[in-house]
Design a protein around this motif. Structure first.
Motif, PDB file in Angstrom:
ATOM      1  N   THR A  58      -4.972  12.502 -22.620  1.00 50.73           N
ATOM      2  CA  THR A  58      -6.218  13.133 -23.034  1.00 50.73           C
ATOM      3  C   THR A  58      -7.048  12.132 -23.818  1.00 50.73           C
ATOM      4  O   THR A  58      -6.518  11.222 -24.442  1.00 50.73           O
ATOM      5  N   ALA A  59      -8.344  12.354 -23.765  1.00 49.68           N
ATOM      6  CA  ALA A  59      -9.277  11.495 -24.485  1.00 49.68           C
ATOM      7  C   ALA A  59     -10.218  12.375 -25.293  1.00 49.68           C
ATOM      8  O   ALA A  59     -10.605  13.450 -24.853  1.00 49.68           O
ATOM      9  N   SER A  60     -10.567  11.898 -26.467  1.00 51.56           N
ATOM     10  CA  SER A  60     -11.501  12.622 -27.327  1.00 51.56           C
ATOM     11  C   SER A  60     -12.664  11.707 -27.680  1.00 51.56           C
ATOM     12  O   SER A  60     -12.470  10.517 -27.930  1.00 51.56           O
ATOM     13  N   THR A  61     -13.859  12.306 -27.699  1.00 54.18           N
ATOM     14  CA  THR A  61     -14.986  11.529 -28.183  1.00 54.18           C
ATOM     15  C   THR A  61     -14.672  11.208 -29.626  1.00 54.18           C
ATOM     16  O   THR A  61     -14.010  11.974 -30.326  1.00 54.18           O
ATOM     17  N   PHE A  62     -15.106  10.090 -30.046  1.00 55.88           N
ATOM     18  CA  PHE A  62     -14.683   9.661 -31.357  1.00 55.88           C
ATOM     19  C   PHE A  62     -15.858   9.240 -32.213  1.00 55.88           C
ATOM     20  O   PHE A  62     -16.160   9.859 -33.213  1.00 55.88           O
ATOM     21  N   TYR A  63     -16.555   8.241 -31.793  1.00 52.71           N
ATOM     22  CA  TYR A  63     -17.500   7.616 -32.686  1.00 52.71           C
ATOM     23  C   TYR A  63     -18.407   6.699 -31.893  1.00 52.71           C
ATOM     24  O   TYR A  63     -18.064   6.292 -30.794  1.00 52.71           O
ATOM     25  N   SER A  64     -19.524   6.387 -32.465  1.00 52.72           N
ATOM     26  CA  SER A  64     -20.409   5.378 -31.903  1.00 52.72           C
ATOM     27  C   SER A  64     -20.807   4.454 -33.041  1.00 52.72           C
ATOM     28  O   SER A  64     -21.199   4.921 -34.109  1.00 52.72           O
ATOM     29  N   ILE A  65     -20.642   3.174 -32.824  1.00 50.87           N
ATOM     30  CA  ILE A  65     -21.043   2.220 -33.857  1.00 50.87           C
ATOM     31  C   ILE A  65     -22.329   1.532 -33.420  1.00 50.87           C
ATOM     32  O   ILE A  65     -22.620   1.432 -32.228  1.00 50.87           O
ATOM     33  N   THR A  66     -23.065   1.076 -34.379  1.00 53.54           N
ATOM     34  CA  THR A  66     -24.315   0.388 -34.063  1.00 53.54           C
ATOM     35  C   THR A  66     -24.013  -1.035 -33.608  1.00 53.54           C
ATOM     36  O   THR A  66     -22.992  -1.620 -33.962  1.00 53.54           O
ATOM     37  N   ALA A  67     -24.924  -1.531 -32.799  1.00 54.24           N
ATOM     38  CA  ALA A  67     -24.834  -2.910 -32.326  1.00 54.24           C
ATOM     39  C   ALA A  67     -26.238  -3.502 -32.380  1.00 54.24           C
ATOM     40  O   ALA A  67     -27.236  -2.786 -32.297  1.00 54.24           O
ATOM     41  N   VAL A  68     -26.297  -4.787 -32.532  1.00 54.77           N
ATOM     42  CA  VAL A  68     -27.569  -5.521 -32.487  1.00 54.77           C
ATOM     43  C   VAL A  68     -27.448  -6.531 -31.350  1.00 54.77           C
ATOM     44  O   VAL A  68     -26.588  -7.416 -31.396  1.00 54.77           O
ATOM     45  N   ASP A  69     -28.259  -6.339 -30.330  1.00 54.94           N
ATOM     46  CA  ASP A  69     -28.193  -7.187 -29.133  1.00 54.94           C
ATOM     47  C   ASP A  69     -26.777  -7.254 -28.565  1.00 54.94           C
ATOM     48  O   ASP A  69     -26.318  -8.317 -28.133  1.00 54.94           O
ATOM     49  N   GLY A  70     -26.073  -6.131 -28.600  1.00 54.29           N
ATOM     50  CA  GLY A  70     -24.728  -6.063 -28.041  1.00 54.29           C
ATOM     51  C   GLY A  70     -23.624  -6.535 -28.957  1.00 54.29           C
ATOM     52  O   GLY A  70     -22.456  -6.483 -28.610  1.00 54.29           O
ATOM     53  N   LYS A  71     -23.981  -6.979 -30.159  1.00 53.48           N
ATOM     54  CA  LYS A  71     -22.971  -7.426 -31.121  1.00 53.48           C
ATOM     55  C   LYS A  71     -22.664  -6.274 -32.071  1.00 53.48           C
ATOM     56  O   LYS A  71     -23.551  -5.804 -32.788  1.00 53.48           O
ATOM     57  N   PRO A  72     -21.414  -5.826 -32.093  1.00 46.48           N
ATOM     58  CA  PRO A  72     -21.069  -4.659 -32.913  1.00 46.48           C
ATOM     59  C   PRO A  72     -21.062  -4.970 -34.405  1.00 46.48           C
ATOM     60  O   PRO A  72     -21.004  -6.126 -34.818  1.00 46.48           O
ATOM     61  N   ASN A  73     -21.085  -3.927 -35.179  1.00 48.45           N
ATOM     62  CA  ASN A  73     -20.867  -4.036 -36.611  1.00 48.45           C
ATOM     63  C   ASN A  73     -19.348  -4.233 -36.775  1.00 48.45           C
ATOM     64  O   ASN A  73     -18.580  -3.274 -36.770  1.00 48.45           O
ATOM     65  N   TRP A  74     -18.929  -5.485 -36.866  1.00 50.22           N
ATOM     66  CA  TRP A  74     -17.498  -5.811 -36.879  1.00 50.22           C
ATOM     67  C   TRP A  74     -16.783  -5.211 -38.084  1.00 50.22           C
ATOM     68  O   TRP A  74     -15.618  -4.816 -37.980  1.00 50.22           O
ATOM     69  N   ILE A  75     -17.436  -5.128 -39.222  1.00 52.90           N
ATOM     70  CA  ILE A  75     -16.788  -4.561 -40.416  1.00 52.90           C
ATOM     71  C   ILE A  75     -16.448  -3.092 -40.174  1.00 52.90           C
ATOM     72  O   ILE A  75     -15.343  -2.641 -40.483  1.00 52.90           O
ATOM     73  N   GLU A  76     -17.390  -2.371 -39.593  1.00 51.94           N
ATOM     74  CA  GLU A  76     -17.148  -0.961 -39.273  1.00 51.94           C
ATOM     75  C   GLU A  76     -16.027  -0.827 -38.243  1.00 51.94           C
ATOM     76  O   GLU A  76     -15.130   0.008 -38.376  1.00 51.94           O
ATOM     77  N   LEU A  77     -16.057  -1.680 -37.227  1.00 45.70           N
ATOM     78  CA  LEU A  77     -15.028  -1.632 -36.191  1.00 45.70           C
ATOM     79  C   LEU A  77     -13.666  -2.036 -36.753  1.00 45.70           C
ATOM     80  O   LEU A  77     -12.640  -1.444 -36.389  1.00 45.70           O
ATOM     81  N   ASP A  78     -13.629  -3.015 -37.654  1.00 42.72           N
ATOM     82  CA  ASP A  78     -12.367  -3.412 -38.300  1.00 42.72           C
ATOM     83  C   ASP A  78     -11.697  -2.215 -38.967  1.00 42.72           C
ATOM     84  O   ASP A  78     -10.480  -2.025 -38.865  1.00 42.72           O
ATOM     85  N   LYS A  79     -12.484  -1.399 -39.655  1.00 47.16           N
ATOM     86  CA  LYS A  79     -11.938  -0.220 -40.351  1.00 47.16           C
ATOM     87  C   LYS A  79     -11.355   0.784 -39.362  1.00 47.16           C
ATOM     88  O   LYS A  79     -10.279   1.336 -39.592  1.00 47.16           O
TER      89      LYS A  79
END
Length: 169
Positions: A58-79
């Motif tokens: 099963t899969a659950s929607t989880f979250y969406s993180i912001t990106a700038v020109d396709g580069k994610p917010n790495w600090i948010e993703l690290d957490k």
């Protein structure tokens, strides 16, 4: 991502459980536990994330993180990665409808490579054609949250992960 505490607690409990056979042998965690799988729907401004595990498929929607020109917010993703400790990443492969490479595919490939290098977690890519359409239809049919682009990416990530689980049949 507080709405998914129950799923998170369930996966955490599974990780903490020891499974014993009749001889009271304790199996290693790798032998007995399902893999946590995290899927991504790559976008220039938003990257959708879904979480699932292999036993229930099963899969659950989880979250969406912001990106700038396709580069994610790495600090948010690290957490997020630190909290969920996935065993595998599934990344949508943005092919054109005719199967040719899309304009965004090079950026998506860079994102996948960066994920692998940063977290040392295996990556599988899966065809994501029509996932955005499916996400839009789900959002129209089932009013969950807002219908903005970030939510669409999150639902698209869920569709990507559900399709990946089905491909393993």
């Amino acid at each position: 991502y507080g709405d998914h505490r129950d799923l998170h607690l369930s996966i955490r409990r599974q990780r903490q459980m020891c499974i014993r056979d009749s001889s009271r042998r304790i199996y290693s965690m790798n032998e007995s536990l399902p893999r946590v799988v995290m899927a991504f729907d790559f976008g220039i401004k938003h990257i959708g994330i879904a979480i699932g595990q292999e036993i229930t498929r099963t899969a659950s929607t989880f979250y969406s993180i912001t990106a700038v020109d396709g580069k994610p917010n790495w600090i948010e993703l690290d957490k997020i990665i630190s909290e969920w400790q996935p065993h595998l990443f599934v990344v949508g492969d943005p092919l054109n409808m005719d199967g040719s490479r899309s304009k965004i595919q090079d950026l998506a490939d860079r994102f996948s490579n960066s994920l692998n290098k940063r977290y040392d977690i295996d990556i599988e890519k899966t065809d994501e054609r029509l996932t955005s359409r499916e996400a839009k239809e789900r959002l129209e049919r089932d009013p969950i949250g807002t219908k903005d682009s970030s939510n669409k990416h999150s639902v698209s990530a869920q569709v990507i992960l559900e399709d990946w689980f089905r491909s393993k049949d």
